[in-house]
Design an enzyme around this catalytic site. Structure first.
Site, PDB file in Angstrom:
ATOM      1  N   ASP A  49      52.121 -35.368   2.298  1.00  0.00           N
ATOM      2  CA  ASP A  49      51.147 -36.290   2.885  1.00  0.00           C
ATOM      3  C   ASP A  49      49.745 -35.997   2.353  1.00  0.00           C
ATOM      4  O   ASP A  49      48.979 -36.917   2.033  1.00  0.00           O
ATOM      5  CB  ASP A  49      51.186 -36.166   4.404  1.00  0.00           C
ATOM      6  CG  ASP A  49      50.148 -37.038   5.088  1.00  0.00           C
ATOM      7  OD1 ASP A  49      50.219 -38.266   4.929  1.00  0.00           O
ATOM      8  OD2 ASP A  49      49.263 -36.498   5.762  1.00  0.00           O
ATOM      9  N   GLU A 121      57.345 -38.565   1.217  1.00  0.00           N
ATOM     10  CA  GLU A 121      56.267 -37.571   1.195  1.00  0.00           C
ATOM     11  C   GLU A 121      56.808 -36.199   0.817  1.00  0.00           C
ATOM     12  O   GLU A 121      56.152 -35.443   0.082  1.00  0.00           O
ATOM     13  CB  GLU A 121      55.583 -37.521   2.566  1.00  0.00           C
ATOM     14  CG  GLU A 121      54.779 -38.773   2.891  1.00  0.00           C
ATOM     15  CD  GLU A 121      54.217 -38.779   4.303  1.00  0.00           C
ATOM     16  OE1 GLU A 121      53.304 -39.564   4.564  1.00  0.00           O
ATOM     17  OE2 GLU A 121      54.713 -38.002   5.148  1.00  0.00           O
TER      18      GLU A 121
END
Length: 228
Positions: A49, A121
C-alpha cells in the site's frame, strides 16, 4: 523452491519473474489458509500500500506539474483505493492464483473485491522486496497504464460526491447505518445503508465497512441521477 505452472503463467502476465518465488507465494496466501508454518499476505499488503502510494504520488506530480494539492489528492485517492487495485488484479487474473481456505473458495473469494485488492498490494510489496523500488515502480506504472493520465480532474470518492450533492440542496450530510454483518471473522461481509435527510437510501455489501459505505453512496448517487 519449485514454481508451479500457474505461478509461472502469472509471472508472465505481470512481466516479472521472481528470484525469490516464496515472496510471491506469501503475497498470494490469504489468511483463511494460513498456519504457523504458512504466513499470509497481510504484512506484505501493508507494505505494498505504501509503495503504491509513493509511486502514484510521484507519477501524478510528473504528469501535471501545475496541479494543486486540492486537485492531486482526489486523483491520488482514485488510483490507490481498493477498488482500483482490484480492477488491476482482475486485469491480470490474480484471482486464479490466490491461495484460499475452503470456506473462502466456497463463498467466491477469488472474485471478492477486498481480497483481490489486498492481494494486489501484497504482490507489489513482493516485487519491491525481490527486485527493489525501481522494478516495483515500473511494474505498477505498466499495470496501471493510462489510468494515471485519464484519472478525472475532479475524481472524488462516492461519499464525498454524495455529501456535496446533499449540501448543495440544503440537506444535512448523509448518514451510514450498518444493517448487518455476516461471514467468518477472517472474511466478514458488511451491509450498509446510505441515507439522506429526506429518507432516500440505498444499500450495498462489501468485505469492509469503508468499501460498503462507498458502494452504498455510489448506489444512492446512481439512484438520484436516474430519478433526476
Amino acid at each position: 523452491m519449485k514454481v508451479s505452472a500457474d505461478l509461472k503463467a502469472f509471472q508472465a502476465r505481470i512481466g516479472y519473474e521472481f528470484s525469490q518465488p516464496d515472496l510471491l507465494v506469501r503475497a498470494l496466501t490469504h489468511g483463511s489458509i494460513s498456519s504457523p508454518t504458512r504466513g499470509d499476505n497481510q504484512r506484505l499488503e501493508f507494505l505494498g500500500d505504501r509503495v503504491l502510494g509513493l509511486v502514484m504520488a510521484e507519477a501524478l506530480l510528473d504528469h501535471d506539474k501545475g496541479a494543486s494539492e486540492g486537485l492531486l489528492a482526489p486523483r491520488f485517492n482514485a488510483l490507490v483505493r481498493k477498488e482500483a487495485c482490484a480492477d488491476v488484479a482482475r486485469q491480470i487474473d490474480l484471482g486464479v492464483v490466490l491461495k484460499l481456505g475452503r470456506s473462502e473458495m466456497m463463498s467466491g473469494g477469488r472474485r471478492k473485491q477486498a481480497l483481490l485488492g489486498d492481494a494486489m498490494e501484497a504482490v507489489i510489496a513482493a516485487v519491491y522486496r525481490d527486485g527493489g523500488f525501481e522494478v516495483a515502480q515500473a511494474l505498477i506504472l505498466r499495470l496501471w497504464g493510462d489510468r494515471v493520465t485519464k484519472v478525472e480532474d475532479d475524481a472524488r470518492d462516492a461519499k464525498t460526491a454524495l455529501q456535496e450533492w446533499a449540501q448543495a440542496r440544503g440537506q444535512k450530510p448523509p448518514t451510514y447505518v450498518q444493517l448487518s454483518r455476516s461471514g467468518p471473522d477472517h472474511a466478514p461481509v458488511f451491509t450498509i445503508a446510505a441515507r439522506l435527510q429526506d429518507g432516500t437510501e440505498a444499500q450495498s455489501s462489501a468485505g469492509a465497512k469503508r468499501q460498503a459505505e462507498q458502494a452504498a453512496a455510489a448506489a444512492l448517487l446512481a439512484q438520484l441521477e436516474q430519478n433526476a
